[in-house]
Design an enzyme around this catalytic site. Sequence first.
Site, mmCIF file in Angstrom:
data_model
loop_
_atom_site.group_PDB
_atom_site.id
_atom_site.type_symbol
_atom_site.label_atom_id
_atom_site.label_comp_id
_atom_site.label_asym_id
_atom_site.label_seq_id
_atom_site.Cartn_x
_atom_site.Cartn_y
_atom_site.Cartn_z
ATOM 1 N N HIS A 157 -23.720 40.183 -37.569
ATOM 2 C CA HIS A 157 -22.942 39.078 -36.981
ATOM 3 C C HIS A 157 -23.394 37.723 -37.518
ATOM 4 O O HIS A 157 -23.208 36.693 -36.861
ATOM 5 C CB HIS A 157 -23.046 39.076 -35.447
ATOM 6 N N SER A 278 -20.779 17.279 -58.700
ATOM 7 C CA SER A 278 -19.695 16.539 -58.075
ATOM 8 C C SER A 278 -19.363 15.310 -58.907
ATOM 9 O O SER A 278 -20.262 14.675 -59.473
ATOM 10 C CB SER A 278 -20.098 16.108 -56.659
ATOM 11 N N LYS A 284 -25.212 16.675 -55.815
ATOM 12 C CA LYS A 284 -24.634 17.990 -55.531
ATOM 13 C C LYS A 284 -24.892 19.007 -56.642
ATOM 14 O O LYS A 284 -24.874 18.686 -57.814
ATOM 15 C CB LYS A 284 -23.115 17.875 -55.306
ATOM 16 N N GLU A 291 -17.745 30.736 -55.724
ATOM 17 C CA GLU A 291 -16.553 30.390 -54.945
ATOM 18 C C GLU A 291 -15.273 30.827 -55.668
ATOM 19 O O GLU A 291 -14.320 31.305 -55.032
ATOM 20 C CB GLU A 291 -16.527 28.885 -54.678
#
Length: 459
Positions: A157, A278, A284, A291
Amino acid sequence: MTEKLWGGRFQKGTDKVVEDFHSSIRFDQRLYRQDIKGSIAHARMLGRQDIISLDDASAIVKCLEDILADIEAGIVEFDVSAEDIHMNLEKLLTERVGEVGKKLHTGRSRNDQVALDIRLYLRDEIEETSELLRDLLKTLLERAEENLETIMPGYTHLQKAQPITLAHHLMAYVQMFERDLSRLQDCARRMNLSPLGSGALAGTTFPLDREGVAEELAFDGITENSLDAVSDRDFAIEFCSSASLIMMHLSRFCEEIILWSSQEFSFIELDDAYATGSSMMPQKKNPDVAELIRGKTGRVYGSLMALLTVMKSLPLAYNKDMQEDKESLFDAIDTVKGCLTVFTPMIATMTVRKEQMKEGAKGGFTNATDVADYLVKKGLSFREAHEIVGKMVFLCLEKGLSLDELSLEDYQKCSPIFTEDIFDAIDVVRCVNDRQVPGGPAVQAVLSSIKKAQERLER
């Protein structure tokens, strides 16, 4: 306007809009090698069977070999008005070798021709995809061997559950990708039958040697029903299903990579070559590769659903709807291969932050089950032990402590059974290595699993 090879029945040319709409050469030209290979085998068989002369068969074969060389040299331009790769190649053949070229299609339809081409093409692509999966499995096994003692929290979970090792976690994905490899092999085995000789749907009156062609093209045999042979795309759907499962497993792994590389986890750092920055925020480091793979999973699912939907209401035998099989199949192939190609080196080059992983395993009461097991080994029932440890966790929450930080006095208030050895029993390293059951996270259990997987991969 180019004269159609099927145009004898027609009194006027195809409308330009229809011609563009109808044509598949934009995407099926990638089948050129398989189409030529199948045509060469067909021509040789026609000669052997005395359906055409051996000289004509030889001339056709030689010209097809020359066309193949010219295509691979980049000096052939395909013609949209010739519709598809099959008609383009036959048109080129006829232009070069004359009337003899028109004999190639004897005893053959585009229906069994395209069914052959796709099977040949997919057979090659399954082997390439399988090799990419083998590379990934090798990488995962290597990384698992490196991290046999790297303690980390296991989750259910998405809540910390019990301590495991990174090796154990990686071996879970080894199991998944091994199943993927097995599914691809099953798909290839079921698909490896030659449909050539089925004609448009009812075979042919010519004495074709279907078995000889199948043997030359390295098929295991021939399809047994001409209707099914030309209208079957189960093998393409099955591949897309297998590809979807591969992508699901990649996506699950990518989700964990994304989480682990965040500051909140800090379990790993991706190599600079497999991350991006970024345009606005200079600090970043984004897990864009992971992704994108996660996102492309939906694309492969879409290919599967598209093929299922195309085929769901088609009467026997061939229908033009089936032209829609190729773009979905090709995109699924390209996507899964592209994702595997970039995923494997991303895993190979990521830095594992072992101390952060171990610290993570110490939080969240991951050793609570081991406290309960301790009590059971001292004679309590598991349900009694479960209740006692649940109350102890509540006590820890009230005090802002972990189970490791409770005093022996605190333990004995909960149960007089506890003695000083409880603190050894709940050390996270021991919690892992006491789980020696086959398939568990103990070092020797995982090492055994690694060795078995390496042996399977070598076979």
